[in-house]
Design a protein around this motif. Sequence first.
Motif, PDB file in Angstrom:
ATOM      1  N   ALA A  40      30.845  47.372  30.885  1.00  0.00           N
ATOM      2  CA  ALA A  40      30.767  48.722  31.460  1.00  0.00           C
ATOM      3  C   ALA A  40      31.587  48.821  32.736  1.00  0.00           C
ATOM      4  CB  ALA A  40      29.316  49.092  31.731  1.00  0.00           C
ATOM      5  N   ILE A  41      31.543  47.790  33.555  1.00  0.00           N
ATOM      6  CA  ILE A  41      32.304  47.808  34.811  1.00  0.00           C
ATOM      7  C   ILE A  41      33.800  47.771  34.530  1.00  0.00           C
ATOM      8  CG2 ILE A  41      32.821  46.447  36.879  1.00  0.00           C
ATOM      9  CD1 ILE A  41      29.777  45.737  36.898  1.00  0.00           C
ATOM     10  N   HIS A  42      34.235  46.943  33.602  1.00  0.00           N
ATOM     11  CA  HIS A  42      35.647  46.946  33.218  1.00  0.00           C
ATOM     12  C   HIS A  42      36.074  48.337  32.756  1.00  0.00           C
ATOM     13  CE1 HIS A  42      36.378  42.751  33.734  1.00  0.00           C
ATOM     14  NE2 HIS A  42      35.704  42.328  32.684  1.00  0.00           N
ATOM     15  N   ARG A  43      35.253  48.979  31.948  1.00  0.00           N
ATOM     16  CA  ARG A  43      35.615  50.310  31.445  1.00  0.00           C
ATOM     17  C   ARG A  43      35.707  51.322  32.569  1.00  0.00           C
ATOM     18  NH1 ARG A  43      31.985  48.860  27.231  1.00  0.00           N
ATOM     19  NH2 ARG A  43      30.337  50.141  28.170  1.00  0.00           N
ATOM     20  N   LEU A  44      34.816  51.230  33.546  1.00  0.00           N
ATOM     21  CA  LEU A  44      34.863  52.147  34.681  1.00  0.00           C
ATOM     22  C   LEU A  44      36.184  52.019  35.436  1.00  0.00           C
ATOM     23  CD1 LEU A  44      31.218  51.819  36.064  1.00  0.00           C
ATOM     24  CD2 LEU A  44      32.234  53.855  34.999  1.00  0.00           C
ATOM     25  N   ASP A  45      36.662  50.805  35.598  1.00  0.00           N
ATOM     26  CA  ASP A  45      37.932  50.615  36.296  1.00  0.00           C
ATOM     27  C   ASP A  45      39.101  51.173  35.493  1.00  0.00           C
ATOM     28  OD1 ASP A  45      37.027  49.417  38.673  1.00  0.00           O
ATOM     29  OD2 ASP A  45      36.876  47.460  37.713  1.00  0.00           O
ATOM     30  N   ILE A  46      39.083  50.949  34.192  1.00  0.00           N
ATOM     31  CA  ILE A  46      40.144  51.491  33.343  1.00  0.00           C
ATOM     32  C   ILE A  46      40.116  53.016  33.377  1.00  0.00           C
ATOM     33  CG2 ILE A  46      40.947  51.726  30.963  1.00  0.00           C
ATOM     34  CD1 ILE A  46      41.699  49.064  32.265  1.00  0.00           C
ATOM     35  N   GLU A  47      38.931  53.589  33.271  1.00  0.00           N
ATOM     36  CA  GLU A  47      38.812  55.054  33.312  1.00  0.00           C
ATOM     37  C   GLU A  47      39.255  55.621  34.652  1.00  0.00           C
ATOM     38  OE1 GLU A  47      34.721  55.544  32.352  1.00  0.00           O
ATOM     39  OE2 GLU A  47      34.997  54.981  30.242  1.00  0.00           O
ATOM     40  N   ALA A  48      39.111  54.825  35.715  1.00  0.00           N
ATOM     41  CA  ALA A  48      39.537  55.271  37.042  1.00  0.00           C
ATOM     42  C   ALA A  48      41.042  55.148  37.245  1.00  0.00           C
ATOM     43  CB  ALA A  48      38.809  54.462  38.114  1.00  0.00           C
ATOM     44  N   GLY A  49      41.720  54.487  36.297  1.00  0.00           N
ATOM     45  CA  GLY A  49      43.173  54.422  36.361  1.00  0.00           C
ATOM     46  C   GLY A  49      43.770  53.061  36.601  1.00  0.00           C
ATOM     47  N   ALA A  50      42.978  51.994  36.517  1.00  0.00           N
ATOM     48  CA  ALA A  50      43.513  50.656  36.747  1.00  0.00           C
ATOM     49  C   ALA A  50      44.545  50.274  35.687  1.00  0.00           C
ATOM     50  CB  ALA A  50      42.387  49.628  36.768  1.00  0.00           C
ATOM     51  N   ASP A  51      45.588  49.595  36.115  1.00  0.00           N
ATOM     52  CA  ASP A  51      46.586  49.043  35.204  1.00  0.00           C
ATOM     53  C   ASP A  51      46.211  47.651  34.736  1.00  0.00           C
ATOM     54  OD1 ASP A  51      48.465  51.221  35.523  1.00  0.00           O
ATOM     55  OD2 ASP A  51      48.891  50.407  37.512  1.00  0.00           O
ATOM     56  N   ALA A  52      45.224  47.038  35.395  1.00  0.00           N
ATOM     57  CA  ALA A  52      44.837  45.661  35.073  1.00  0.00           C
ATOM     58  C   ALA A  52      43.373  45.462  35.400  1.00  0.00           C
ATOM     59  CB  ALA A  52      45.681  44.667  35.863  1.00  0.00           C
ATOM     60  N   VAL A  53      42.721  44.594  34.640  1.00  0.00           N
ATOM     61  CA  VAL A  53      41.363  44.168  34.969  1.00  0.00           C
ATOM     62  C   VAL A  53      41.364  42.648  35.092  1.00  0.00           C
ATOM     63  CG1 VAL A  53      40.160  46.126  33.948  1.00  0.00           C
ATOM     64  CG2 VAL A  53      40.687  44.139  32.534  1.00  0.00           C
ATOM     65  N   THR A  54      40.431  42.162  35.899  1.00  0.00           N
ATOM     66  CA  THR A  54      40.314  40.746  36.196  1.00  0.00           C
ATOM     67  C   THR A  54      39.097  40.170  35.486  1.00  0.00           C
ATOM     68  OG1 THR A  54      41.227  41.221  38.389  1.00  0.00           O
ATOM     69  CG2 THR A  54      40.194  39.071  38.069  1.00  0.00           C
ATOM     70  N   THR A  55      39.250  39.050  34.831  1.00  0.00           N
ATOM     71  CA  THR A  55      38.113  38.455  34.138  1.00  0.00           C
ATOM     72  C   THR A  55      37.009  38.087  35.128  1.00  0.00           C
ATOM     73  OG1 THR A  55      39.075  36.224  34.263  1.00  0.00           O
ATOM     74  CG2 THR A  55      39.541  37.525  32.274  1.00  0.00           C
ATOM     75  N   ASN A  56      35.783  38.204  34.673  1.00  0.00           N
ATOM     76  CA  ASN A  56      34.620  37.887  35.503  1.00  0.00           C
ATOM     77  C   ASN A  56      34.366  36.378  35.482  1.00  0.00           C
ATOM     78  OD1 ASN A  56      32.172  38.168  36.958  1.00  0.00           O
ATOM     79  ND2 ASN A  56      31.014  38.342  35.056  1.00  0.00           N
ATOM     80  N   THR A  57      35.308  35.643  36.100  1.00  0.00           N
ATOM     81  CA  THR A  57      35.279  34.176  35.991  1.00  0.00           C
ATOM     82  C   THR A  57      35.533  33.478  37.325  1.00  0.00           C
ATOM     83  OG1 THR A  57      37.620  34.261  35.301  1.00  0.00           O
ATOM     84  CG2 THR A  57      35.943  34.109  33.554  1.00  0.00           C
ATOM     85  N   PHE A  58      35.244  34.133  38.425  1.00  0.00           N
ATOM     86  CA  PHE A  58      35.552  33.572  39.740  1.00  0.00           C
ATOM     87  C   PHE A  58      34.973  32.165  39.907  1.00  0.00           C
ATOM     88  CE2 PHE A  58      34.678  33.027  44.307  1.00  0.00           C
ATOM     89  CZ  PHE A  58      35.913  33.314  44.852  1.00  0.00           C
TER      90      PHE A  58
END
Length: 255
Positions: A40-58
């Motif tokens: 859901a958080i990844h989708r929110l960033d994409i919907e907000a206009g992000a060109d890239a998402v970062t894996t949740n693997t810190f």
Amino acid sequence: MIGPILLDAAMGTRLIARGLDLTRDDPSLWNLDRPESVAAIHRLDIEAGADAVTTNTFGANRLWLARYGRAADVVAINRQAATLAREAAGPDRLVLGCLGPTAPGSEDEAEQARLLADEGVDALLLETNRTTEPIGDRLQRLHKVVGLPMIVTYALVADDDPLPAFDFDPDEVGLQAIGWNCIPPDRAVTLPDRLRRPVGLPLVMRPSGGGWEGEIPRLLDCGVRYFGGCCGTTEADVADLRRALGPPQRARPSG
């Protein structure tokens, strides 16, 4: 010239808002335990206009996961994290495989990099490094392991922290960009001139807060090409940056 590319906002901040308790849990464990929240958080960033998402693997390396008794899940956690990010990003946006500073230069870090590369991330993002710690050998090791483009960001601790030491050729390790994350915006916007001239790479800005959108024209002139948010930021900050940057310009790092 690359970009500008809009990165995502803070995953941990928004998982905490959904119930993550850092005293006994880790964000990366939610890839298996609460995947719907990560997605859901990844989708929110994409919907907000992000060109890239970062894996949740810190912190998703074997050494760090052992603190929670979950070292045996390292493969499943990284694979699921990459899958969740790619499903949200789709074919036209980037997925950056996140490596934190919890196992630098070790076989545990190399293992995590392989897992993310095998799942098709576009580049590796090495976050929250200290400028006082040499990184050349680490980059060379990772480049030999996976051969992916790499992006490095630093978290300055003190005003007198030195510039990162670059005793290697960025092209030989696939280094595409360098910059900062997890520092206040008012400090972040003063930093590009310190690093652009001696290194000559595209710069990354991921401050821990918003409100710096008015600086974007100057930052672009200074060589910043990757914009995003770190601790405390949300999809609202991504949307603000998208409006300031203008329409997306798709670009994939090349190594």
